[in-house]
Every structure is written in structure tokens, then in C-alpha cells.
Enzyme design. Structure first.
Site, mmCIF file in Angstrom:
data_model
loop_
_atom_site.group_PDB
_atom_site.id
_atom_site.type_symbol
_atom_site.label_atom_id
_atom_site.label_comp_id
_atom_site.label_asym_id
_atom_site.label_seq_id
_atom_site.Cartn_x
_atom_site.Cartn_y
_atom_site.Cartn_z
ATOM 1 N N ARG A 146 6.297 -41.327 14.089
ATOM 2 C CA ARG A 146 7.307 -42.248 14.604
ATOM 3 C C ARG A 146 7.637 -43.239 13.499
ATOM 4 N NH1 ARG A 146 3.243 -41.829 18.581
ATOM 5 N NH2 ARG A 146 3.940 -40.831 20.519
ATOM 6 N N LYS A 180 1.295 -45.021 19.944
ATOM 7 C CA LYS A 180 1.487 -45.676 21.225
ATOM 8 C C LYS A 180 0.137 -45.952 21.885
ATOM 9 C CE LYS A 180 6.082 -44.014 22.525
ATOM 10 N NZ LYS A 180 6.855 -43.283 23.547
ATOM 11 N N HIS A 211 13.779 -40.351 14.461
ATOM 12 C CA HIS A 211 13.141 -39.536 15.496
ATOM 13 C C HIS A 211 13.598 -38.085 15.435
ATOM 14 C CE1 HIS A 211 10.292 -40.524 18.654
ATOM 15 N NE2 HIS A 211 10.804 -39.545 19.380
ATOM 16 N N ARG A 262 11.093 -36.160 13.725
ATOM 17 C CA ARG A 262 9.919 -35.933 14.585
ATOM 18 C C ARG A 262 10.151 -34.700 15.458
ATOM 19 N NH1 ARG A 262 5.353 -38.326 16.662
ATOM 20 N NH2 ARG A 262 5.080 -38.370 18.914
ATOM 21 N N HIS A 280 0.843 -37.306 21.466
ATOM 22 C CA HIS A 280 1.358 -37.365 22.833
ATOM 23 C C HIS A 280 0.217 -37.590 23.814
ATOM 24 C CE1 HIS A 280 5.032 -34.746 21.559
ATOM 25 N NE2 HIS A 280 5.278 -36.034 21.414
ATOM 26 N N TYR A 334 8.903 -28.899 23.486
ATOM 27 C CA TYR A 334 9.129 -28.195 22.218
ATOM 28 C C TYR A 334 8.812 -26.709 22.342
ATOM 29 C CZ TYR A 334 9.290 -32.938 20.441
ATOM 30 O OH TYR A 334 9.636 -34.245 20.236
#
Length: 345
Positions: free
Chosen positions: A180, A204, A285, A288, A311, A320
Site C-alpha cells: 500500500r 492495516k 493501488h 497492488r 489481508h 484476485y
């Protein structure tokens, strides 16, 4: 309690589930504050000034807002408007539950549903977010092309060369790791893992994970760091930003990190230089998405891809794994075109 104090309390007590979430809510309520000031509502005044009508008008106001990226003016995306409306709705919910607004919970629920309907959006399929290989290749080529510095004085030549070395390394690092943009600009020199050609990033929820750079990205990164000539502060290098500012106002300081917006503008400029700006709305992004899709296709390992991307849920990674239009066309041609040829023979 004033509106401003209640907003602050909401942000600190109800919206800070993660650093990323807190930032999103803070941006949203800053926009709400701008809206209230335009409506001549005193933020230091009592909270009971917040009415249903104001919340509804905020949604309409958001739709009219514009911002500039590069040389182009844009409307706020439906996703941003939805998140901003959700944030304001959460503030109202807190105040209603605490009895600080003259509004029943039924009235709040109707308001919330109106705000959701007015800003609802459908998440586009991943292939619409996925830049074509030729777009990525064109932007990489633009990033790898050194600037012409022949006619400049020595000091300016050195500064602009540093900027080019930094920008080249950043783009290669984004493409080869799927980081990110916030993770990229947050890296410190001490986060590098020289033994395994990678770095430890804080993602995150402050979750830390390892990312590995390609040989090309690692070489570009080492060239950039070597060109910074920071041996004179060797004992403190670990605290320095991995990617720092080299503009004139930064001088020779190496402690000023880049912002995410700076990287976004860089990518827009590179896309413009590469002649693909109008073809694809490229953002940090986008790289990414590009990395995740190709990493999963190569490894066919959903769990590994989830860990590499940072994630929290496998459902996020699973997008994906969906087939693309190219996969569909190839399978369709294989099934029907080959069969038609066989029947014709």
C-alpha cells in the site's frame, strides 16, 4: 458539549478501530465541518444544531465537491462519498443513543437509510481496477528513463538526480511487492532486511509483515540510498525515512518523509509522460492489484497471497482468484472454435 468536542470524542472513542479507519473518519468529519461552516453553523456551538436536514444536505453537498489530481479536476468517487456519509451517520447514531439530539431512533434509522441509498455504489470487478501489462510497462519505462541534467549547475543536478533515483526505486518497489502507498511512505531505513532483500512493513491494524523486493527494485533502492551520502549519521540511520524529500525547501535534511499524495502525483505524471494517462486511471493501488493478481496466478496459493498482501480475510484475497475477461475468451475459443474446426473437418 460543542459540535467540535463531540466530533473529537466520536473519533477517539468510536471510530479508531485501526489507524487507517481513524484517518478515513477524520477526513470525513473534517469535510462535514467544512460543510457546517458553509451553512454558518458554529462548530463551537451546541450539538443540538445538528438536524436531519443538515445530514441530508451534506450528502447533496458531497456530490458537488471537486478536487484536483495533477492537472485534472475530479468529482469525489461514490466510494468516498459513501464512506463520508457512513462516518457522519455514525456520529448522529452516537448522539441519538446518548439522548443529545431531539430525534427518535426510528427517525435516525430513516436518515441512515436515506444516506446509504444516496451514496450506494457497486464495487467494480477487479479487471476494471487492473492495469494492462502494457500500461504498467510504459510507466516503468518512463520511471527508468533518466532526466537530462546536462545544462544544470552541480547542486541542482545532484538534487534532481536524487529525486529520479528515489522515484525509480519507489515505482519498482510498489510493482514488485504490492505494498500500500501508506506502507511505502511509512518505511524507515531500519525496516530493511538486507539478508533477505526485503523489508518489514506496518499495515492495516498495525500488523507487521515481510515484503520482498525484486532484484531490480533492490538494486535501484541501494543505488538511491548510496547516493544520499548519509554516512555522517551512521548511528541514527535506522530512524531516517527510506524515501525522503529532496525538494529545495527540504535542503540537505533526510528526516522529512514523503506523503501518499506525492506518490500519487508522481504516478499521474509518469502516466502522462508515458502517454497512458487517458487510457487507464493509474494510482498506487493499481500496482497492488496488478501484483496480487500475478502473484496468485503464479503460486496458485491463496493463503500465501493473503499473507503477502496483508489481508485480514481470505475473502479479500479471493477477488484476485476470479477469472478475467481474457481467461473467459481463451476458454471460450478453446471450447467452441476448436470444436467448430473439428466438426468442419
Amino acid at each position: 458539549m460543542s459540535i467540535q468536542r463531540e466530533i473529537h470524542r466520536y473519533l477517539t472513542q468510536h471510530a479508531a478501530r485501526s489507524q487507517h479507519t481513524a484517518k478515513t473518519y477524520r477526513n470525513a468529519l473534517n469535510r462535514f465541518g467544512e460543510f457546517l461552516e458553509e451553512r454558518e453553523v458554529d462548530l463551537e456551538g451546541p450539538v443540538d444544531q445538528l438536524t436531519v436536514a443538515l445530514a441530508r444536505d451534506f450528502v447533496t453537498w458531497l456530490a458537488a465537491q471537486r478536487y484536483t489530481r495533477g492537472r485534472t479536476e475530479h468529482q469525489l468517487s461514490m466510494r468516498s462519498r459513501s464512506l463520508y456519509a457512513q462516518s457522519v451517520s455514525g456520529l448522529y447514531r452516537m448522539l441519538v443513543l446518548e439522548g443529545k439530539l431531539e430525534m427518535t431512533y426510528g427517525e435516525y434509522t430513516a436518515l441512515h437509510e436515506h444516506m446509504v441509498r444516496s451514496t450506494s455504489y457497486t464495487i467494480p470487478p477487479i479487471e476494471k481496477k487492473l492495469p494492462p501489462d502494457e500500461v504498467v510497462d510504459a510507466v516503468l519505462a518512463a520511471a527508468l528513463t533518466p532526466p537530462d541534467l546536462e545544462e544544470l549547475d552541480r547542486r541542482k543536478r545532484r538534487r534532481l538526480r536524487l529525486i529520479w533515483l528515489r522515484n525509480r526505486a519507489m515505482i519498482l518497489c510498489l510493482v514488485s511487492t504490492g505494498m500500500r502507498v501508506g506502507e511505502l511512505v511509512g518505511l524507515r531505513r531500519g525496516d530493511l532486511d538486507h539478508d533477505d532483500q526485503g523489508a518489514w512493513v506496518s499495515g492495516k491494524g498495525d500488523k507487521e509483515r515481510f515484503v520482498r523486493f525484486s532484484n531490480q527494485a533492490w538494486g535501484a533502492l541501494m543505488s538511491y540510498l548510496e547516493a544520499r551520502h548519509e554516512e555522517w549519521v551512521a548511528t541514527k540511520l535506522a530512524d531516517f525515512p527510506l524515501f525522503c524529500r529532496h525538494d529545495r525547501s527540504a535542503g540537505d535534511h533526510r528526516r522529512l518523509p514523503l506523503s501518499s499524495l506525492t506518490v500519487e502525483r508522481l504516478i499521474t505524471d509518469l502516466a502522462n509522460d508515458a502517454g497512458v494517462l487517458e487510457r487507464f486511471n493509474l494510482t498506487p493501488h493499481s500496482f497492488r492489484h496488478w501484483f496480487a493478481t500475478r502473484f496468485l496466478r503464479h503460486t496458485r496459493n491463496l493463503a500465501l497471497t493473503q499473507d503477502v498482501m496483508g489481508h485480514a480475510s481470505p475473502q479479500t484475497t479471493r477477488i484476485y482468484a476470479k477469472t478475467t475477461k481474457e481467461d473467459h475468451i481463451a476458454a471460450h475459443e478453446s471450447l467452441f472454435d476448436n470444436r467448430d474446426k473439428s466438426d468442419g473437418e
